[in-house]
Design a protein around this motif. Structure first.
Motif, PDB file in Angstrom:
ATOM      1  N   SER A 141     -66.033 -55.641  -2.934  1.00 24.38           N
ATOM      2  CA  SER A 141     -65.161 -56.855  -2.673  1.00 24.38           C
ATOM      3  C   SER A 141     -64.545 -56.625  -1.289  1.00 24.38           C
ATOM      4  O   SER A 141     -63.992 -57.785  -0.811  1.00 24.38           O
ATOM      5  CB  SER A 141     -64.022 -56.891  -3.656  1.00 24.38           C
ATOM      6  N   ARG A 142     -64.641 -55.656  -0.456  1.00 27.74           N
ATOM      7  CA  ARG A 142     -64.432 -55.285   0.817  1.00 27.74           C
ATOM      8  C   ARG A 142     -65.143 -56.140   1.765  1.00 27.74           C
ATOM      9  O   ARG A 142     -66.452 -56.074   1.656  1.00 27.74           O
ATOM     10  CB  ARG A 142     -63.838 -54.082   1.200  1.00 27.74           C
ATOM     11  N   PRO A 143     -64.656 -56.626   3.043  1.00 24.58           N
ATOM     12  CA  PRO A 143     -65.489 -57.103   3.843  1.00 24.58           C
ATOM     13  C   PRO A 143     -66.742 -56.233   4.630  1.00 24.58           C
ATOM     14  O   PRO A 143     -66.512 -54.932   4.561  1.00 24.58           O
ATOM     15  CB  PRO A 143     -64.631 -57.482   5.209  1.00 24.58           C
ATOM     16  N   ALA A 145     -69.758 -55.708   7.490  1.00 26.22           N
ATOM     17  CA  ALA A 145     -70.127 -56.178   8.820  1.00 26.22           C
ATOM     18  C   ALA A 145     -71.621 -56.700   8.824  1.00 26.22           C
ATOM     19  O   ALA A 145     -71.858 -57.764   9.373  1.00 26.22           O
ATOM     20  CB  ALA A 145     -70.104 -55.161   9.813  1.00 26.22           C
TER      21      ALA A 145
END
Length: 212
Positions: A141-143, A145
């Protein structure tokens, strides 16, 4: 506007009689689930899991049911994911099963309880090794790159744990949804669907028919 109003399907496969359902909703779920499995669905354990965040916004995602009994319905995930954070502040959830082949739905509401580390450990090590490494590689769920960043972490972990047991991450485990309400829906002709609701009241289940 994309007009979809002419897409229609009649539901004609069966009926659901509240006088003939099982006394316990999990027994009724089991009967329906085993019948659904006979239709050879591609992924029989698929379910929608809904949670609510701190702003009252509902979220949904697809997960796989891993076990169930009278005590509840079990699934596993990253505790630091969106749903894990939601459950930490609002430990209530809804599960939804849609079995189109048999024109049936089941929805389940209740409280979500974290499973013991021993239970999580046993399931984690039953998973394919690549899935175990994936639990470490993904900061769920974290961004992110790029896809290559995720694949690089996975490759590094594969090397790090080569010929070693992959440990259970502290942030990964299971939940058991303990049901307080279950509803069974059988599609009906002319949209006259059958809906039977189980409600837990004072440690006993009540059964009633609902309007479609």
């Amino acid at each position: 506007m994309v007009d979809l109003s002419d897409i229609r399907k009649e539901y004609t496969q069966g009926r659901l009689d509240e006088a003939k359902v099982a006394e316990h909703p999990v027994a009724q779920f089991h009967a329906w689930f085993e019948h659904y499995r006979t239709t050879a669905p591609e992924e029989p354990t698929v379910m929608t899991v809904a949670s609510v965040d701190e702003h009252g916004q509902p979220w949904q995602r697809i997960l796989l049911l891993k076990s169930y009994d009278d005590g509840g319905f079990v699934f596993f995930t990253n505790y630091e994911s969106n749903k894990g954070r939601h459950f930490a502040t609002n430990p209530k959830a809804s599960l939804h099963f849609f079995w189109m082949k048999v024109e049936r739905q089941v929805q389940i509401q209740g409280e979500v309880v974290p499973m013991s580390r021993e239970e999580a450990q046993a399931y984690f090590h039953s998973r394919p090794r690549e899935s175990q490494l994936g639990a470490w590689a993904s900061q769920q769920s974290r961004p992110l790159a790029s896809r290559s960043e995720l694949e690089t972490r996975f490759t590094q972990l594969s090397v790090e744990y080569q010929d070693k047991e992959v440990p259970l991450p502290d942030y990964w485990g299971g939940y058991r949804l303990v049901p307080s309400r279950m509803e069974f829906w059988q599609g009906g002709e002319h949209r006259l669907h059958d809906r039977v609701e189980y409600q837990l009241e004072r440690e006993a289940w009540t059964i009633q028919r609902l309007n479609p």
